[in-house]
Write a protein that holds these residues in place. Structure first.
Motif, PDB file in Angstrom:
ATOM      1  N   PHE A 445      43.831  49.351  36.848  1.00 40.59           N
ATOM      2  CA  PHE A 445      44.898  48.710  37.358  1.00 40.59           C
ATOM      3  C   PHE A 445      44.602  47.029  37.376  1.00 40.59           C
ATOM      4  CE2 PHE A 445      44.370  52.716  39.504  1.00 40.59           C
ATOM      5  CZ  PHE A 445      45.890  53.291  39.062  1.00 40.59           C
ATOM      6  N   ALA A 446      45.769  46.300  37.203  1.00 38.39           N
ATOM      7  CA  ALA A 446      45.577  44.813  37.194  1.00 38.39           C
ATOM      8  C   ALA A 446      45.803  44.559  38.374  1.00 38.39           C
ATOM      9  CB  ALA A 446      46.384  44.126  35.792  1.00 38.39           C
ATOM     10  N   LEU A 447      44.863  43.635  39.042  1.00 35.05           N
ATOM     11  CA  LEU A 447      45.179  42.800  40.421  1.00 35.05           C
ATOM     12  C   LEU A 447      45.880  41.601  40.113  1.00 35.05           C
ATOM     13  CD1 LEU A 447      44.801  43.233  43.379  1.00 35.05           C
ATOM     14  CD2 LEU A 447      42.612  41.989  43.072  1.00 35.05           C
ATOM     15  N   VAL A 448      47.209  41.530  40.586  1.00 34.60           N
ATOM     16  CA  VAL A 448      48.010  40.449  40.444  1.00 34.60           C
ATOM     17  C   VAL A 448      48.118  39.536  41.965  1.00 34.60           C
ATOM     18  CG1 VAL A 448      50.158  39.506  39.634  1.00 34.60           C
ATOM     19  CG2 VAL A 448      49.307  41.265  38.561  1.00 34.60           C
ATOM     20  N   VAL A 449      48.059  38.482  41.990  1.00 35.77           N
ATOM     21  CA  VAL A 449      48.440  37.640  43.210  1.00 35.77           C
ATOM     22  C   VAL A 449      49.622  36.631  43.091  1.00 35.77           C
ATOM     23  CG1 VAL A 449      47.544  35.994  44.745  1.00 35.77           C
ATOM     24  CG2 VAL A 449      45.728  37.526  43.814  1.00 35.77           C
ATOM     25  N   ARG A 450      50.508  36.867  43.885  1.00 35.13           N
ATOM     26  CA  ARG A 450      51.859  36.347  43.852  1.00 35.13           C
ATOM     27  C   ARG A 450      52.384  35.998  45.310  1.00 35.13           C
ATOM     28  NH1 ARG A 450      56.108  40.456  40.894  1.00 35.13           N
ATOM     29  NH2 ARG A 450      55.907  42.179  42.582  1.00 35.13           N
ATOM     30  N   LEU A 451      53.365  35.214  45.453  1.00 30.31           N
ATOM     31  CA  LEU A 451      54.071  34.893  46.549  1.00 30.31           C
ATOM     32  C   LEU A 451      54.532  36.261  47.291  1.00 30.31           C
ATOM     33  CD1 LEU A 451      55.529  31.258  46.136  1.00 30.31           C
ATOM     34  CD2 LEU A 451      53.409  31.904  47.610  1.00 30.31           C
ATOM     35  N   PRO A 452      54.723  36.424  48.484  1.00 32.04           N
ATOM     36  CA  PRO A 452      55.406  37.585  48.938  1.00 32.04           C
ATOM     37  C   PRO A 452      56.853  37.284  48.945  1.00 32.04           C
ATOM     38  CG  PRO A 452      54.357  36.337  50.650  1.00 32.04           C
ATOM     39  CD  PRO A 452      53.892  35.731  49.441  1.00 32.04           C
ATOM     40  N   GLU A 453      57.778  38.151  49.099  1.00 26.41           N
ATOM     41  CA  GLU A 453      59.237  38.091  49.016  1.00 26.41           C
ATOM     42  C   GLU A 453      59.717  37.147  50.165  1.00 26.41           C
ATOM     43  OE1 GLU A 453      61.388  39.074  46.936  1.00 26.41           O
ATOM     44  OE2 GLU A 453      59.776  39.974  45.607  1.00 26.41           O
ATOM     45  N   SER A 454      59.043  37.060  51.253  1.00 27.72           N
ATOM     46  CA  SER A 454      59.540  36.181  52.470  1.00 27.72           C
ATOM     47  C   SER A 454      59.143  34.775  52.032  1.00 27.72           C
ATOM     48  CB  SER A 454      58.864  36.714  53.674  1.00 27.72           C
ATOM     49  OG  SER A 454      57.421  36.536  53.325  1.00 27.72           O
ATOM     50  N   ALA A 455      58.388  34.455  51.288  1.00 34.93           N
ATOM     51  CA  ALA A 455      57.942  33.061  50.785  1.00 34.93           C
ATOM     52  C   ALA A 455      58.942  32.718  49.473  1.00 34.93           C
ATOM     53  CB  ALA A 455      56.692  32.874  50.513  1.00 34.93           C
TER      54      ALA A 455
END
Length: 631
Positions: A445-455
């Motif tokens: 699985f690829a581990l992806v970092v991104r902003l949460p929906e709230s941000a």
């Protein structure tokens, strides 16, 4: 709950098509056998001539096997066209052998030729005529190999099958036919039986008609010339299609809502449409799907639903496909969606040729999306009045909510932050960035970092911290962030923005509808730099092509017979245009048979109500461009 059922299986249609053509080949062979027996009068010559059909087909199959070609509807169609001509060369050879045998039997026994020498001599007499006639027929089909694109993919296999089988029949006529004639004809008791009653009756009528023509040849020649001229003048007025439509046994009903609707809303509307379509008497089952997966070759959003509508067998249908489609359109007209009705394979061909799953695709090109939408709405209102046009719709484009970030270059320079760095940071946080890979057994699985929906709001994005030489600063210090909207998609052809109007034909010839569309487009005024192209195709099939060839042959032989002295017993070979003593043919056939066939064939097509089958779509050709130099 109903048991799962396959709503459309392309292999079933292919198998049914091949089975139908195989039946046609067998039926045509039987018909040829009956005709030959009526005219030749005895069994042995008929068997010898008929041998050319299976042997030629087997030789064609061997050639296909050697070159890795497949047996499909188009190759079988080529054989169906050639089936009547496969016996021509053999008939000419057999009849000349029989003529020579009859002459030889009238001689004294001591002066008769050896059967081996007689058959060889009789075959050599007509060999050159057979060779020239066959080469001419093959040359006529060679232009098929120059057809580009979809037309070439469709008709080249047909041309290969026809040419190979015709050349195979030539080989059979100079090899197998003389051998069979040597073993079966010299000892035939009924060699001097004379003409059959049918043939004698036909000859009597033909002889009297021929004598009248020979006594006054000018009226016949003038009539033939006028027929050819009339046919040439009438051709532009024929309704035209790329290929005649056929019944695939399944209809494909497309429902398009505005992009952005939820899957639940789209599915609910499709379910309502499914119930309405099931009320059509000819419908047996309906399958429904909303949206297509991203990896699908025809990926669609959830705002698009499709119904696979199964129909009763063609033998049980009491209405035409146009009438059934019109009934479905009438039942779905009140639904808040754009409706498009076609057939699965036809839709794919339409999509390959014009990029749209409809028979007609009108593309407006320009720079400004709002102007394109306005011109499309205006053109749609005008085209709605064209008789026979159906499923007229504009490509779905709506304004989708967006958050627009505009970098303040002066502020970014003041803080010492390069603009590419701001864009790269924003892109990695919003779209996500792969940082590593997690392994669990055989799965990864690829581990992806991104902003949460709230941000992901205007305020949240404004608070993103950017690293500068003087420390972290929020994005709002170096960029303006605001709510807005924009098009959900921007479509281009050859790098130019465009919008598409699509439509289908109903109850009227496609070529006539396209001509009316051209008139409407020609009267439309477009802004500078904007232009329109029209793409039009139709369904797939091959019926008109086969019928046209058959009509050209039959009527061509008939007209040629009215102008030139053709022995009626040799009309089966009239399209070859050969002439040799006793072998028959068309005398000066190579000169007269072509124009005569055109005249007769055109009359036959008109009488049968068939369209003129020709490739004629105009994809990419500008139809309206106010200033070509500036546009």
């Amino acid at each position: 709950m109903d048991e799962p059922k396959v709503t459309f299986r392309q292999a079933s249609f292919i198998e049914a098509s091949i089975t139908t053509l195989q039946g046609k080949l067998i039926g045509a062979s039987i018909f040829v056998a009956v005709i030959l027996f009526f005219f030749l009068g005895t069994l042995r010559p008929t068997i010898i001539a008929l041998t050319a059909i299976p042997v030629s087909i087997f030789m064609t199959a061997l050639v296909f096997q050697y070159f890795g070609l497949s047996i499909n509807t188009m190759t079988l169609g080529g054989l169906a066209i050639a089936i009547g001509g496969l016996v021509d060369d053999a008939v000419v050879g057999v009849e000349n052998v029989m003529r020579r045998l009859k002459v030889d039997r009238e001689r004294h026994h001591d002066h008769r030729m050896n059967p081996h020498e007689l058959v060889a001599s009789a075959t050599m007499e007509v060999r050159s005529a057979i060779l020239y006639a066959t080469i001419i027929i093959v040359l006529v089909f060679l232009p098929l190999f120059a057809l580009p694109g979809m037309e070439g993919r469709l008709f080249v296999p047909l041309g290969i099958a026809f040419i190979v089988s015709t050349l195979a029949s030539l080989v059979v006529s100079v090899t197998v036919t003389p051998v069979l004639a040597y073993y079966l004809l010299p000892r035939m008791r009924s060699l001097n039986h004379g003409d059959t009653k049918l043939l004698a009756w036909l000859k009597r009528g033909y002889r009297s008609s021929l004598q009248r023509v020979l006594n006054a040849p000018k009226p016949a020649l003038v009539a033939a010339g006028l027929a050819v001229l009339l046919a040439a003048v009438a051709v532009p007025f024929f309704a035209k299609t790329f290929l005649p439509p056929f019944n695939e046994g399944t209809l494909l009903v497309g429902l398009r809502l505005n992009p952005g609707v939820t899957l639940a809303e789209s599915s609910a509307l499709a379910q309502q449409a499914e119930r309405l379509v099931k009320q059509v008497p000819e419908v047996t089952h309906v399958g429904r799907r909303s949206g297509r997966a991203e990896l699908d070759e025809h990926a669609e959003g959830v705002h698009v639903s499709e119904l696979d509508v199964g129909l009763k067998p063609a033998s049980e249908l009491t209405r035409s496909m146009d009438e059934i489609s019109a009934d479905i359109r009438a039942r779905l007209v009140n639904l808040p969606a754009s409706i498009g009705i076609g057939q699965p394979i036809s839709h794919r061909i339409d999509h390959m040729l014009s990029g749209v799953r409809s028979q007609i695709a009108i593309k407006i090109f320009g720079d400004d999306l709002d102007t394109l939408r306005g011109q499309a709405d205006l053109l749609q209102s005008k085209l709605a009045a064209v008789p026979g046009i159906a499923d007229l719709e504009i490509e779905k484009q709506v304004l989708a909510p967006q958050i627009k970030v505009r970098v303040d270059y002066a502020a970014a320079a003041q803080y010492g932050v390069p603009t590419p760095q701001i864009l790269a940071t924003l892109q990695s946080l919003v779209e996500g960035e792969k940082v590593t890979q997690i392994v669990e057994g055989s799965r990864r699985f690829a581990l992806v970092v991104r902003l949460p929906e709230s941000a992901r709001s205007v305020e949240g994005l404004g608070n993103i911290l950017l690293q500068t030489p003087n420390g972290a600063v929020p994005l709002s210090k170096v960029a303006t962030i605001e709510d807005g909207d924009g098009p959900n998609q921007i479509s281009r052809d050859d790098g130019k923005r465009r919008i598409v109007l699509s439509a289908n034909a109903q109850g009227r010839a496609l070529s006539e509808i396209v001509e009316d569309i051209r008139k409407v487009v020609g009267e439309s005024k477009l802004p500078e730099g904007y232009f329109i192209t029209l793409g039009a195709v139709s369904g797939a099939g091959r019926g008109v092509q086969t019928g046209g060839v058959v009509v050209h042959r039959v009527f061509g032989a008939y007209v040629c017979g009215a102008v030139q002295p053709i022995p009626i017993s040799h009309l089966v070979g009239a399209d070859h245009g050969e002439y040799s003593p006793g072998a028959g043919g068309c005398g000066a056939g190579p000169v007269a048979i072509g124009p005569a066939a055109v005249g007769g064939g055109t009359g036959g097509l008109y009488h049968a109500g068939w369209h003129l089958g020709a490739q004629w779509h105009f994809e990419g050709q500008p139809l309206h461009q106010p200033d070509a130099n500036r546009g």
